[in-house]
Each structure stands twice: as structure tokens, then as C-alpha cells.
Design a protein around this motif. Structure first.
Motif, PDB file in Angstrom:
ATOM      1  N   GLY A   1       0.778  -1.224   0.000  1.00  0.00           N
ATOM      2  CA  GLY A   1       0.000   0.000   0.000  1.00  0.00           C
ATOM      3  C   GLY A   1       0.808   1.271   0.000  1.00  0.00           C
ATOM      4  N   LEU A   2       2.105   1.184  -0.270  1.00  0.00           N
ATOM      5  CA  LEU A   2       2.927   2.390  -0.375  1.00  0.00           C
ATOM      6  C   LEU A   2       2.631   3.113  -1.680  1.00  0.00           C
ATOM      7  CD1 LEU A   2       6.136   0.710   0.984  1.00  0.00           C
ATOM      8  CD2 LEU A   2       4.922   2.574   2.103  1.00  0.00           C
ATOM      9  N   VAL A   3       2.224   2.344  -2.676  1.00  0.00           N
ATOM     10  CA  VAL A   3       1.730   2.883  -3.939  1.00  0.00           C
ATOM     11  C   VAL A   3       0.418   2.178  -4.224  1.00  0.00           C
ATOM     12  CG1 VAL A   3       2.144   3.126  -6.413  1.00  0.00           C
ATOM     13  CG2 VAL A   3       4.053   3.321  -4.819  1.00  0.00           C
ATOM     14  N   GLN A   4      -0.628   2.934  -4.472  1.00  0.00           N
ATOM     15  CA  GLN A   4      -1.920   2.337  -4.789  1.00  0.00           C
ATOM     16  C   GLN A   4      -2.012   2.053  -6.287  1.00  0.00           C
ATOM     17  OE1 GLN A   4      -3.918   1.370  -2.547  1.00  0.00           O
ATOM     18  NE2 GLN A   4      -3.342   2.541  -0.719  1.00  0.00           N
ATOM     19  N   LEU A   5      -2.812   1.063  -6.641  1.00  0.00           N
ATOM     20  CA  LEU A   5      -3.006   0.757  -8.053  1.00  0.00           C
ATOM     21  C   LEU A   5      -3.518   1.980  -8.821  1.00  0.00           C
ATOM     22  CD1 LEU A   5      -4.555  -2.836  -7.994  1.00  0.00           C
ATOM     23  CD2 LEU A   5      -2.236  -2.180  -8.639  1.00  0.00           C
ATOM     24  N   ARG A   6      -4.344   2.780  -8.173  1.00  0.00           N
ATOM     25  CA  ARG A   6      -4.820   4.002  -8.821  1.00  0.00           C
ATOM     26  C   ARG A   6      -3.674   4.954  -9.146  1.00  0.00           C
ATOM     27  NH1 ARG A   6      -7.901   5.826 -12.128  1.00  0.00           N
ATOM     28  NH2 ARG A   6      -9.486   4.483 -11.194  1.00  0.00           N
ATOM     29  N   ASP A   7      -2.696   5.064  -8.226  1.00  0.00           N
ATOM     30  CA  ASP A   7      -1.534   5.922  -8.472  1.00  0.00           C
ATOM     31  C   ASP A   7      -0.779   5.465  -9.717  1.00  0.00           C
ATOM     32  OD1 ASP A   7      -2.118   7.235  -6.053  1.00  0.00           O
ATOM     33  OD2 ASP A   7      -0.807   5.887  -4.910  1.00  0.00           O
ATOM     34  N   VAL A   8      -0.585   4.166  -9.837  1.00  0.00           N
ATOM     35  CA  VAL A   8       0.179   3.619 -10.950  1.00  0.00           C
ATOM     36  C   VAL A   8      -0.620   3.746 -12.247  1.00  0.00           C
ATOM     37  CG1 VAL A   8       1.535   1.657 -11.732  1.00  0.00           C
ATOM     38  CG2 VAL A   8       1.172   1.993  -9.293  1.00  0.00           C
ATOM     39  N   TRP A   9      -1.912   3.495 -12.161  1.00  0.00           N
ATOM     40  CA  TRP A   9      -2.796   3.645 -13.323  1.00  0.00           C
ATOM     41  C   TRP A   9      -2.690   5.053 -13.898  1.00  0.00           C
ATOM     42  CZ3 TRP A   9      -6.364   0.025 -15.363  1.00  0.00           C
ATOM     43  CH2 TRP A   9      -7.262   0.526 -16.296  1.00  0.00           C
ATOM     44  N   ASP A  10      -2.767   6.049 -13.007  1.00  0.00           N
ATOM     45  CA  ASP A  10      -2.711   7.446 -13.449  1.00  0.00           C
ATOM     46  C   ASP A  10      -1.314   7.844 -13.926  1.00  0.00           C
ATOM     47  OD1 ASP A  10      -5.377   7.671 -12.778  1.00  0.00           O
ATOM     48  OD2 ASP A  10      -4.999   8.644 -10.842  1.00  0.00           O
ATOM     49  N   HIS A  11      -0.285   7.230 -13.361  1.00  0.00           N
ATOM     50  CA  HIS A  11       1.092   7.593 -13.697  1.00  0.00           C
ATOM     51  C   HIS A  11       1.401   7.368 -15.173  1.00  0.00           C
ATOM     52  CE1 HIS A  11       5.435   8.084 -13.170  1.00  0.00           C
ATOM     53  NE2 HIS A  11       5.590   6.957 -13.853  1.00  0.00           N
ATOM     54  N   VAL A  12       0.821   6.329 -15.771  1.00  0.00           N
ATOM     55  CA  VAL A  12       1.159   6.002 -17.159  1.00  0.00           C
ATOM     56  C   VAL A  12       0.262   6.717 -18.171  1.00  0.00           C
ATOM     57  CG1 VAL A  12       2.113   3.771 -16.495  1.00  0.00           C
ATOM     58  CG2 VAL A  12      -0.289   3.914 -17.187  1.00  0.00           C
ATOM     59  N   GLU A  13      -0.650   7.538 -17.701  1.00  0.00           N
ATOM     60  CA  GLU A  13      -1.514   8.292 -18.599  1.00  0.00           C
ATOM     61  C   GLU A  13      -0.663   9.110 -19.580  1.00  0.00           C
ATOM     62  OE1 GLU A  13      -4.902   9.561 -20.368  1.00  0.00           O
ATOM     63  OE2 GLU A  13      -4.868   8.199 -18.640  1.00  0.00           O
ATOM     64  N   GLY A  14      -0.999   9.038 -20.863  1.00  0.00           N
ATOM     65  CA  GLY A  14      -0.270   9.789 -21.870  1.00  0.00           C
ATOM     66  C   GLY A  14       0.870   9.037 -22.510  1.00  0.00           C
ATOM     67  N   GLY A  15       1.164   7.816 -22.026  1.00  0.00           N
ATOM     68  CA  GLY A  15       2.215   7.014 -22.639  1.00  0.00           C
ATOM     69  C   GLY A  15       1.732   6.382 -23.935  1.00  0.00           C
ATOM     70  N   PRO A  16       2.612   5.671 -24.639  1.00  0.00           N
ATOM     71  CA  PRO A  16       2.207   4.990 -25.873  1.00  0.00           C
ATOM     72  C   PRO A  16       0.999   4.093 -25.628  1.00  0.00           C
ATOM     73  CG  PRO A  16       4.587   4.928 -25.631  1.00  0.00           C
ATOM     74  CD  PRO A  16       4.049   5.459 -24.339  1.00  0.00           C
ATOM     75  N   ALA A  17       0.010   4.189 -26.494  1.00  0.00           N
ATOM     76  CA  ALA A  17      -1.283   3.537 -26.255  1.00  0.00           C
ATOM     77  C   ALA A  17      -1.143   2.033 -26.028  1.00  0.00           C
ATOM     78  CB  ALA A  17      -2.227   3.814 -27.424  1.00  0.00           C
ATOM     79  N   ARG A  18      -0.337   1.367 -26.853  1.00  0.00           N
ATOM     80  CA  ARG A  18      -0.188  -0.090 -26.717  1.00  0.00           C
ATOM     81  C   ARG A  18       0.449  -0.455 -25.382  1.00  0.00           C
ATOM     82  NH1 ARG A  18       4.109  -3.614 -28.620  1.00  0.00           N
ATOM     83  NH2 ARG A  18       3.363  -5.780 -28.787  1.00  0.00           N
ATOM     84  N   ASP A  19       1.444   0.310 -24.967  1.00  0.00           N
ATOM     85  CA  ASP A  19       2.124   0.032 -23.702  1.00  0.00           C
ATOM     86  C   ASP A  19       1.212   0.321 -22.516  1.00  0.00           C
ATOM     87  OD1 ASP A  19       4.589  -0.684 -24.957  1.00  0.00           O
ATOM     88  OD2 ASP A  19       5.004   1.438 -25.260  1.00  0.00           O
ATOM     89  N   VAL A  20       0.498   1.422 -22.575  1.00  0.00           N
ATOM     90  CA  VAL A  20      -0.421   1.767 -21.490  1.00  0.00           C
ATOM     91  C   VAL A  20      -1.500   0.706 -21.350  1.00  0.00           C
ATOM     92  CG1 VAL A  20      -2.196   3.407 -20.754  1.00  0.00           C
ATOM     93  CG2 VAL A  20      -0.006   4.248 -21.624  1.00  0.00           C
ATOM     94  N   ARG A  21      -2.056   0.279 -22.475  1.00  0.00           N
ATOM     95  CA  ARG A  21      -3.116  -0.725 -22.442  1.00  0.00           C
ATOM     96  C   ARG A  21      -2.621  -2.027 -21.818  1.00  0.00           C
ATOM     97  NH1 ARG A  21      -4.404  -0.076 -27.149  1.00  0.00           N
ATOM     98  NH2 ARG A  21      -3.168  -1.704 -28.167  1.00  0.00           N
ATOM     99  N   LYS A  22      -1.433  -2.484 -22.229  1.00  0.00           N
ATOM    100  CA  LYS A  22      -0.906  -3.733 -21.687  1.00  0.00           C
ATOM    101  C   LYS A  22      -0.565  -3.596 -20.216  1.00  0.00           C
ATOM    102  CE  LYS A  22       0.319  -7.955 -21.777  1.00  0.00           C
ATOM    103  NZ  LYS A  22      -0.748  -8.986 -21.846  1.00  0.00           N
ATOM    104  N   PHE A  23       0.038  -2.485 -19.835  1.00  0.00           N
ATOM    105  CA  PHE A  23       0.414  -2.292 -18.431  1.00  0.00           C
ATOM    106  C   PHE A  23      -0.828  -2.213 -17.555  1.00  0.00           C
ATOM    107  CE2 PHE A  23       1.650   0.515 -14.856  1.00  0.00           C
ATOM    108  CZ  PHE A  23       2.622  -0.300 -14.295  1.00  0.00           C
TER     109      PHE A  23
END
Length: 406
Positions: free
Chosen positions: A84-106
Motif C-alpha cells: 500500500g505504499l503505492v496504490q493501483l490508482r496511483d500507478v494507473w494514473d502515472h502512465v496516462e499519456g504514454g504509448p497507447a499499446r504500452d499503457v493498455r498492456k500495463f
């Protein structure tokens, strides 16, 4: 009550603390040797730095690479997500704006983590029950993990040193143990759990079931072609290169999926804060040790209590590095909060205290909370809010889950 002094921040003081107070609970402790992870430091600062440094670009192509390490696309965030030091929501938002294929897979991998939590909250300890093996008569278990195989030995060495290996290597080891050698998969899962800094009965157990075919349409057949593709250097230095035991596909190991109920939605915790009185302390669990823990965020000035569950740890026999990671995290937390560390039975240690706590979607929390009756319970910070989704398969759950969680 067994009160413990909060250690100073840093690796050395964390190792000293574990040696002094938790050494009798550590797996395989020899001559008081206690060492933390060779790669990961515990604590919010380390978690924040790891998240800030992660670039999702190229993830879809490189997430399964094993060696050399510089080819790996894995984020390495899982130990921090686990606690819980990093929430899944934090990580989800962190990759916003990255390459679409990579963001989708991650993000699909993040949803797998979320699914594992839904699955374990529903099934709990029943996820280990009701599974039987129907092995052919010719099937005789071998050595489990033959450390003469470079692909096995080097991945196990990394697991034991760092408390972490990439997901592809986890599948290799799990398949070698259970699919090829025929060992009972929960024993292998227990070994992973003792060492992995991100070890959880949710993701770890579900991963093993998927590998054996219990949680998927067919078992994962570890083979030499995968090593040559993902870690080509290993075969060149393997003592069994000319007599490779994974040259051909393995036989079907005969695992059978469990039957039974789809779980009880109520085990997923409240969907809003439940408050019956004014709390006097915040109870933190190992599931949620970050500054964004909802109960802690709501009461940043209250004393904070964490209990090392002595009976549970004696049964689990975790590797020292897992306890060092937790201690590093708690020591850093103690710099900002009035932290009360204890060793014993959480129900005994916390009895009579008006507690605020964040619900943890694990069976152990439910049992303890039922006896402690916290006066304020905060919902677990789900990435996908439970809404009666079936958890019998990830694909079915994924179709019913929000495709873009909000």
C-alpha cells in the motif's frame, strides 16, 4: 503487552531490529545473519522514487524479458503496491499519456492484480481447498527445482537475494515445480511467499493456479525455447545444456479446478466509511502502510499502531528480507507519526482501543476486526469497485469490470 522501540530509519538499523526482536520468527536464520533485499529498500520515499522513475514506453514489448537485466521492461513496483505504499490508482494514473499499446498492456496487468484481490477476498482460504491431482501412473516427482539448470538456479538466486523476480521467471519456476516435476503446487507457492517482497496470497496463489492450469484453460509448459528467447545467455553457461530436461513439452500434470461457491460479496468490505465512535488511534496492517492509507489520511495526528503478529509470523517463517523491508517502512513512518510498535497477538494488543482502520481484503483481517470491533472502518481503495462481478475467471471479470476505472 510487548512494546518495541521504533528503529531509526535505514537498512542497518532495520536489520538490527529484526535480528533482536523477530529473529526467532525468520526462516533459515543462521548465526543471526539478517539481510535486507539486495535491490529494494522499504519506505514511502523509495516507493515514490520507483514510481517517478518508471517509464511505460516499450512495456508491451519488453515486459517478459528476463536477461540481461537491462532488457527488462517490468516496473519493479510490486513490492510497494503489495504494502500500500503505492496504490493501483496511483500507478494507473502515472502512465496516462504514454504509448497507447504500452499503457493498455500495463493497465491490463494492474487489472490482473486487482482481480487477484477480488478473487482472494471472495475465496480466501478456500482458494487452497478442493483441488485434487490426477496424475498418470507413470508420473513420478523429480527434484522439484534442479539447481544444475542455469535457468532455475539463477532465477532462484535472484529470488533469494532480492526477494523479487520478473513474472516470466516466476512462471518458469512454478511450471518446473508443478507441471514438469509433479510437486504439489501449494508447497512451491509457500516457498515463493516466504521470499517475495510482493508476496501475497492473492496474486501469488492465483499465479500458481494459472500456471498449473487450475485457473486457466491449460497449464503453462515451461520449455527451453522460452529460455533461449527471454534469457539467451543462460543456456550457454548451463551444465545441462547437452542434456536439457526441458527440451520437449511436459505432460499434462492433471490438476483439476476447484468447485464451489463464487464467494460472498460482503467479504469485500464496506463501500463507505463506517463510524460508530471517535477513534483514539489508527491501526495499520501490512496490507496498507503508505501515507495514502485512508484511515491514516483521515487522522494524521492520531497515534498509529502496528502489531507484528507473532503467531502468524511463526507459522509463515518469512525470509529476513521481507521483515527488513517492513521494518524500513515502519521506521520511516515513525519519523512523521507517533508510532506504537508491538509484537504479539493483534487482538490482545489492540483490545480496548478505539481504532480507526482501513479494511483489508484478506481473511485474517476480517477475523481480527470481528473481535476488535474498530469504531471507524474505511473502505479499501479499490481500483475497480466491487459490484458483484463473478471471479471464476479473469476474462469474465475483466469484461464486467469498468474498462477505464475511475
Amino acid at each position: 503487552m510487548t512494546a518495541l522501540s521504533v528503529p531509526a530509519p535505514g537498512r542497518e538499523s532495520a536489520e538490527t531490529f529484526v535480528r533482536a526482536h523477530l529473529g526467532h520468527l525468520v526462516d533459515g536464520l543462521v548465526d543471526d545473519a539478517v539481510a535486507g533485499s539486495g535491490r529494494f529498500a522499504g519506505g514511502q520515499q523509495a516507493a515514490d522514487a520507483a514510481l517517478a522513475a518508471f517509464d511505460v514506453t516499450g512495456y508491451a514489448r519488453s515486459r517478459n524479458e528476463v536477461l540481461p537485466p537491462e532488457r527488462r521492461g517490468a516496473s519493479g513496483l510490486s513490492p510497494y503496491i503489495r504494502h500500500g505504499l503505492v496504490q493501483l490508482r496511483d500507478v494507473w494514473d502515472h502512465v496516462e499519456g504514454g504509448p497507447a499499446r504500452d499503457v493498455r498492456k500495463f493497465r491490463d496487468e494492474l487489472l490482473w492484480q486487482e482481480y487477484a484481490r477480488h478473487w482472494y477476498a471472495r475465496f480466501g482460504t478456500r482458494s487452497r481447498l478442493g483441488i485434487r491431482r490426477e496424475l498418470p501412473a507413470r508420473f513420478e516427482p523429480g527434484p522439484g527445482w534442479d539447481r544444475h539448470m542455469a535457468c532455475v538456479d539463477e532465477m532462484l538466486a535472484e529470488l533469494e537475494h532480492d526477494g523479487w523476480v520478473v513474472n516470466q521467471a516466476r512462471m518458469w519456476l512454478a511450471s518446473q515445480w508443478s507441471v514438469r516435476e509433479g510437486f504439489w503446487w501449494p508447497d512451491g507457492e509457500d516457498h515463493f511467499f516466504r521470499h517475495l517482497l510482493d508476496g501475497s496470497r492473492a496474486a501469488n496463489r492465483l499465479g500458481w493456479q494459472w500456471t498449473t492450469g487450475v485457473g486457466s484453460s491449460k497449464p503453462y509448459g515451461f520449455g527451453r525455447w522460452q529460455v533461449r528467447r527471454r534469457a539467451p545467455e543462460l543456456c550457454g553457461r548451463c551444465s545441462r545444456a547437452d542434456d536439457c530436461p526441458i527440451e520437449d513439452r511436459p505432460d499434462d500434470p492433471g490438476y483439476v479446478a476447484p468447485e464451489g461457491a463464487d464467494g460472498v460479496p460482503g467479504e469485500l468490505g464496506p463501500d463507505q466509511v463506517v463510524c460508530t465512535a471517535v477513534p483514539e488511534a489508527v491501526w495499520l496492517t501490512a496490507e496498507s502502510l503508505g501515507r495514502s492509507d485512508p484511515a491514516l489520511a483521515a487522522h494524521p495526528d492520531l497515534p498509529v499502531i502496528f502489531v507484528f503478529d507473532e503467531r502468524l509470523l511463526a507459522r509463515l517463517r518469512l525470509a529476513a528480507k521481507r521483515l527488513v523491508f517492513l521494518t524500513e517502512t515502519l521506521a520511516e513512518l515513525g519519523e512523521r507519526h507517533d508510532l506504537d510498535l508491538r509484537l504479539g497477538d493483534p487482538v490482545v494488543e489492540l483490545q480496548g482501543t478505539a481504532l480507526a482502520v482501513t479494511h483489508a481484503p484478506v481473511p485474517g483481517f476480517a477475523r481480527r476486526a470481528a473481535r476488535l470491533s474498530p469504531v471507524e472502518v474505511h473502505p479499501w481503495p479499490w481500483l475497480v469497485q466491487p459490484a458483484g462481478q463473478r471471479v471464476t475467471s479473469f476474462s469474465a471479470w475483466r469484461r464486467r469490470a469498468a474498462p477505464e476505472p475511475t
